[in-house]
Design an enzyme around this catalytic site. Structure first.
Site, PDB file in Angstrom:
ATOM      1  CG  HIS A 296      -2.074   0.911   1.134  1.00  0.00           C
ATOM      2  ND1 HIS A 296      -2.010   2.266   1.353  1.00  0.00           N
ATOM      3  CD2 HIS A 296      -3.343   0.651   0.755  1.00  0.00           C
ATOM      4  CE1 HIS A 296      -3.195   2.805   1.156  1.00  0.00           C
ATOM      5  NE2 HIS A 296      -4.031   1.853   0.788  1.00  0.00           N
TER       6      HIS A 296
ATOM      7  CG  ASP B 265      -8.380  -4.324  -2.892  1.00  0.00           C
ATOM      8  OD1 ASP B 265      -7.611  -3.375  -3.098  1.00  0.00           O
ATOM      9  OD2 ASP B 265      -9.615  -4.227  -2.950  1.00  0.00           O
TER      10      ASP B 265
HETATM   11  C1  SDX Z   1      -6.285   0.043  -2.932  1.00  0.00           C
HETATM   12  O1  SDX Z   1      -4.418   4.521  -2.061  1.00  0.00           O
HETATM   13  C2  SDX Z   1      -5.388   3.929  -1.439  1.00  0.00           C
HETATM   14  O2  SDX Z   1      -5.781   4.311  -0.382  1.00  0.00           O
HETATM   15  C3  SDX Z   1      -5.987   2.742  -2.179  1.00  0.00           C
HETATM   16  C4  SDX Z   1      -7.001   1.903  -1.409  1.00  0.00           C
HETATM   17  C5  SDX Z   1      -8.270   2.670  -1.130  1.00  0.00           C
HETATM   18  O3  SDX Z   1      -8.987   2.320  -0.170  1.00  0.00           O
HETATM   19  O4  SDX Z   1      -8.616   3.557  -1.962  1.00  0.00           O
HETATM   20  O5  SDX Z   1      -6.432   1.490  -0.171  1.00  0.00           O
HETATM   21  C6  SDX Z   1      -7.414   0.668  -2.193  1.00  0.00           C
HETATM   22  O6  SDX Z   1      -6.082   0.383  -4.071  1.00  0.00           O
HETATM   23  C7  SDX Z   1      -5.393  -0.939  -2.228  1.00  0.00           C
HETATM   24  C8  SDX Z   1      -4.195  -1.416  -3.111  1.00  0.00           C
HETATM   25  C9  SDX Z   1      -4.701  -2.526  -4.047  1.00  0.00           C
HETATM   26  N1  SDX Z   1      -3.666  -2.894  -5.012  1.00  0.00           N
HETATM   27  C10 SDX Z   1      -2.989  -4.077  -4.920  1.00  0.00           C
HETATM   28  O7  SDX Z   1      -3.165  -4.896  -4.031  1.00  0.00           O
HETATM   29  C11 SDX Z   1      -2.026  -4.340  -6.064  1.00  0.00           C
HETATM   30  C12 SDX Z   1      -0.700  -4.922  -5.529  1.00  0.00           C
HETATM   31  N2  SDX Z   1      -0.035  -3.862  -4.781  1.00  0.00           N
HETATM   32  C13 SDX Z   1       0.986  -3.098  -5.490  1.00  0.00           C
HETATM   33  O8  SDX Z   1       0.749  -2.914  -6.849  1.00  0.00           O
HETATM   34  C14 SDX Z   1       1.432  -1.851  -4.717  1.00  0.00           C
HETATM   35  O9  SDX Z   1       1.733  -2.267  -3.439  1.00  0.00           O
HETATM   36  C15 SDX Z   1       0.526  -0.658  -4.648  1.00  0.00           C
HETATM   37  C16 SDX Z   1       0.039  -0.232  -5.983  1.00  0.00           C
HETATM   38  C17 SDX Z   1      -0.649  -0.920  -3.759  1.00  0.00           C
HETATM   39  C18 SDX Z   1       1.335   0.487  -4.028  1.00  0.00           C
HETATM   40  O10 SDX Z   1       2.278   0.860  -4.960  1.00  0.00           O
HETATM   41  P1  SDX Z   1       3.459   1.896  -4.591  1.00  0.00           P
HETATM   42  O11 SDX Z   1       3.119   2.686  -3.370  1.00  0.00           O
HETATM   43  O12 SDX Z   1       3.782   2.625  -5.846  1.00  0.00           O
HETATM   44  O13 SDX Z   1       4.638   0.963  -4.143  1.00  0.00           O
HETATM   45  P2  SDX Z   1       5.744   0.437  -5.095  1.00  0.00           P
HETATM   46  O14 SDX Z   1       5.111  -0.203  -6.283  1.00  0.00           O
HETATM   47  O15 SDX Z   1       6.729   1.522  -5.310  1.00  0.00           O
HETATM   48  O16 SDX Z   1       6.392  -0.728  -4.197  1.00  0.00           O
HETATM   49  C19 SDX Z   1       7.535  -0.511  -3.400  1.00  0.00           C
HETATM   50  C20 SDX Z   1       8.336  -1.821  -3.500  1.00  0.00           C
HETATM   51  C21 SDX Z   1       8.743  -2.152  -4.936  1.00  0.00           C
HETATM   52  O17 SDX Z   1       9.920  -2.947  -4.870  1.00  0.00           O
HETATM   53  P3  SDX Z   1      11.382  -2.181  -5.044  1.00  0.00           P
HETATM   54  O18 SDX Z   1      11.307  -1.408  -6.325  1.00  0.00           O
HETATM   55  O19 SDX Z   1      11.509  -1.325  -3.799  1.00  0.00           O
HETATM   56  O20 SDX Z   1      12.363  -3.338  -5.070  1.00  0.00           O
HETATM   57  O21 SDX Z   1       7.525  -2.920  -3.065  1.00  0.00           O
HETATM   58  C22 SDX Z   1       7.312  -3.819  -4.153  1.00  0.00           C
HETATM   59  C23 SDX Z   1       7.625  -3.053  -5.405  1.00  0.00           C
HETATM   60  O22 SDX Z   1       8.033  -3.926  -6.447  1.00  0.00           O
HETATM   61  N3  SDX Z   1       5.905  -4.232  -4.106  1.00  0.00           N
HETATM   62  C24 SDX Z   1       5.463  -5.471  -4.337  1.00  0.00           C
HETATM   63  C25 SDX Z   1       4.075  -5.414  -4.143  1.00  0.00           C
HETATM   64  N4  SDX Z   1       3.713  -4.160  -3.807  1.00  0.00           N
HETATM   65  C26 SDX Z   1       4.847  -3.429  -3.788  1.00  0.00           C
HETATM   66  N5  SDX Z   1       6.110  -6.613  -4.681  1.00  0.00           N
HETATM   67  C27 SDX Z   1       5.331  -7.715  -4.837  1.00  0.00           C
HETATM   68  N6  SDX Z   1       3.990  -7.738  -4.653  1.00  0.00           N
HETATM   69  C28 SDX Z   1       3.337  -6.613  -4.320  1.00  0.00           C
HETATM   70  N7  SDX Z   1       2.009  -6.608  -4.151  1.00  0.00           N
END
Ligand code: SDX
Length: 428
Positions: free
Chosen positions: A307, A364
């Site tokens: 998140h 989720d």
């Molecule tokens: C919602 O914003 C809100 O409030 C949203 C929400 C709401 O109520 O409105 O809470 C609802 O959208 C919840 C999120 C649902 N999405 C997912 O579950 C999709 C999977 N999650 C990721 O795509 C990600 O964690 C996000 C999109 C939720 C957050 O993305 P960020 O903040 O841009 O974080 P990032 O992608 O920069 O991640 C930081 C690191 C990265 O690795 P490095 O580059 O540091 O090596 O963490 C890794 C990412 O690759 N990472 C994951 C991951 N989520 C982040 N690696 C594997 N699996 C994951 N799910």
């Protein structure tokens, strides 16, 4: 706590005011930065940028705190109802019994759709994505309510469109589902609760009305409470952005649906079920799946994990995990995906990669299992998220207008070609 900050660059110094919120969050006011220095800040994805001040929702990502108008999500989940919470999010206080009765009666009265809108549903193909139908039909509501296409923030010119959208979003969602099943549309029943009416419109047949089971109704109500608002997430920021151009409420929430549809945002709840089904149906070892999710070269993500704001647990995930057990138990459902989800969570939470990055289950991760248990089809999961988020979108649209915020128009740093002369190619 200082209320000033200094920016110094290239011999220039600028003093910035620090805006300190009621929970001691600090935001540096850069509204004069470009005028006084010619510089802007750059923050793709807005991870460090506040777009507004807001009184609606407070999140502390480090402590796993979520409050709507100061009330803890845990208390609202346990003691409130979705309509009471929606009123709180919209108007800033818990309603009196009289206010709640009036609000509920207004919602019930607005559940129907203009008969001519039926022809729009008839025009959608059976495989039309329900989120596409939802966005289209929310905008179509504007065609049947032209006298409400204003940016009023009080009185009937605000309350009536807000009630219409909060109520009709269920009818549109249910009719979108019935379109996909080739079933006749089921009109709303004023006798039923907010959730009961939705389930009736979704699943009743002409001579076989859906029996609203209290546990199912309560589980759906809880799901909607947990989704009612979440400060400046992607879709809410979209609603504010569109509304800042003084676009009407119908158009603004329809835009929010578009943003929510994305698999990184509201679309994740359906992706979680696809992930769990994939693991279950193909007998994938959980540790292998987690390794794939860590591998930058694979496009595998642990959906429902991570998140932007929560760097500890998402309190909604904790509440859902607790209630999923209760609902499945009460409905005597044994869903193998729940066991996989719990085991997957356990493997991930003990893995350095997830620990280092503060990746925890988000709202989720368990919500899809709850929706499955109450019979909602997967292609409707994100639509359910939109129904829940409607009060938050409407409240943020209204707050942005009450703040008389200027039109949102971010700047950029240009990195393209510098000036070059046009050279005609060949003879014309
Ligand atoms: C919602 O914003 C809100 O409030 C949203 C929400 C709401 O109520 O409105 O809470 C609802 O959208 C919840 C999120 C649902 N999405 C997912 O579950 C999709 C999977 N999650 C990721 O795509 C990600 O964690 C996000 C999109 C939720 C957050 O993305 P960020 O903040 O841009 O974080 P990032 O992608 O920069 O991640 C930081 C690191 C990265 O690795 P490095 O580059 O540091 O090596 O963490 C890794 C990412 O690759 N990472 C994951 C991951 N989520 C982040 N690696 C594997 N699996 C994951 N799910």
């Amino acid at each position: 706590m200082s209320n000033k900050a200094i920016v110094e660059y290239d011999g220039k110094k600028l003093e910035l005011d620090a805006i300190i919120g009621t929970e001691n969050e600090v935001g540096l006011d850069i509204t004069q930065l470009r005028a006084k220095t010619g510089m802007i800040t750059l923050d793709p994805g807005y991870g460090n940028t506040g777009s507004c001040t807001s009184d609606i929702t407070f999140i502390d990502g480090e402590k796993g705190i979520l409050r709507y108008r100061g009330y803890a999500i845990e208390e609202l989940a346990e003691k409130s109802t979705f309509l009471e919470t929606a009123f709180l999010v919209l108007y800033g206080h818990l309603p009196s019994q009289k206010e709640l009765n009036t609000f509920s009666a207004g919602i019930s009265a607005e559940a129907g759709l203009h008969y001519a809108m039926k022809s729009h549903f008839d025009g959608f193909p059976a495989n039309a994505p329900p989120m596409a139908i939802l966005s289209a039909m929310l905008n179509t509501l504007a065609c049947y309510n032209t006298e409400l296409l204003t940016t009023a923030t009080d009185g009937p010119k605000f309350e009536v469109p807000a009630l219409k959208i909060m109520s009709k979003v269920r009818t549109i969602a249910a009719w979108a589902y019935r379109t996909s099943k080739g079933r006749p549309y089921m009109p709303p029943s004023p006798r039923l609760s907010y959730c009961g009416n939705f389930l009736h419109m979704m699943f009743s047949q002409p001579f076989d009305l859906y029996e609203v089971i209290p546990e199912v109704e309560k589980a759906l109500d809880l799901f909607l409470i947990l989704h009612a608002d979440h400060e400046q997430n992607c879709s809410t920021s979209t609603v504010r952005m569109v509304g800042s151009a003084r676009a009407n409420l119908f158009s603004s929430v329809a835009a929010g649906v578009g943003a929510l549809w994305g698999p990184l945002h509201g679309g994740a709840n359906a992706e979680v079920i696809a992930m769990l089904n994939n693991i279950h149906d193909n007998g994938i070892k959980l540790s292998d799946y987690v390794e794939a999710a860590k591998d930058k070269n694979s496009d595998t993500k642990l959906m429902g994990f991570g998140h932007r704001v929560y760097k500890s647990f998402d309190p909604r995930a904790k509440i859902l995990k607790l209630h999923v057990d209760r609902v499945l138990d009460k409905l005597h459902i044994d869903d193998p995906l729940l066991d996989i989800a719990k085991q997957l969570e356990d493997v991930a939470l003990h893995d350095e990669y997830f620990i280092e990055r503060n990746l925890y289950p988000n709202v989720d991760f368990y919500s899809g299992i709850l929706l499955r248990a109450i019979g909602i089809p997967v292609n409707m999961f994100t639509v359910m998220f939109a129904i829940g988020r409607m009060p938050g979108w409407i409240a943020n649209w209204r707050e942005m207008l009450c703040q008389e915020q200027r039109i949102s128009r971010p700047r950029q740093i240009y990195t393209g070609e510098t000036l070059r002369s046009y050279v005609q190619i060949g003879s014309r």
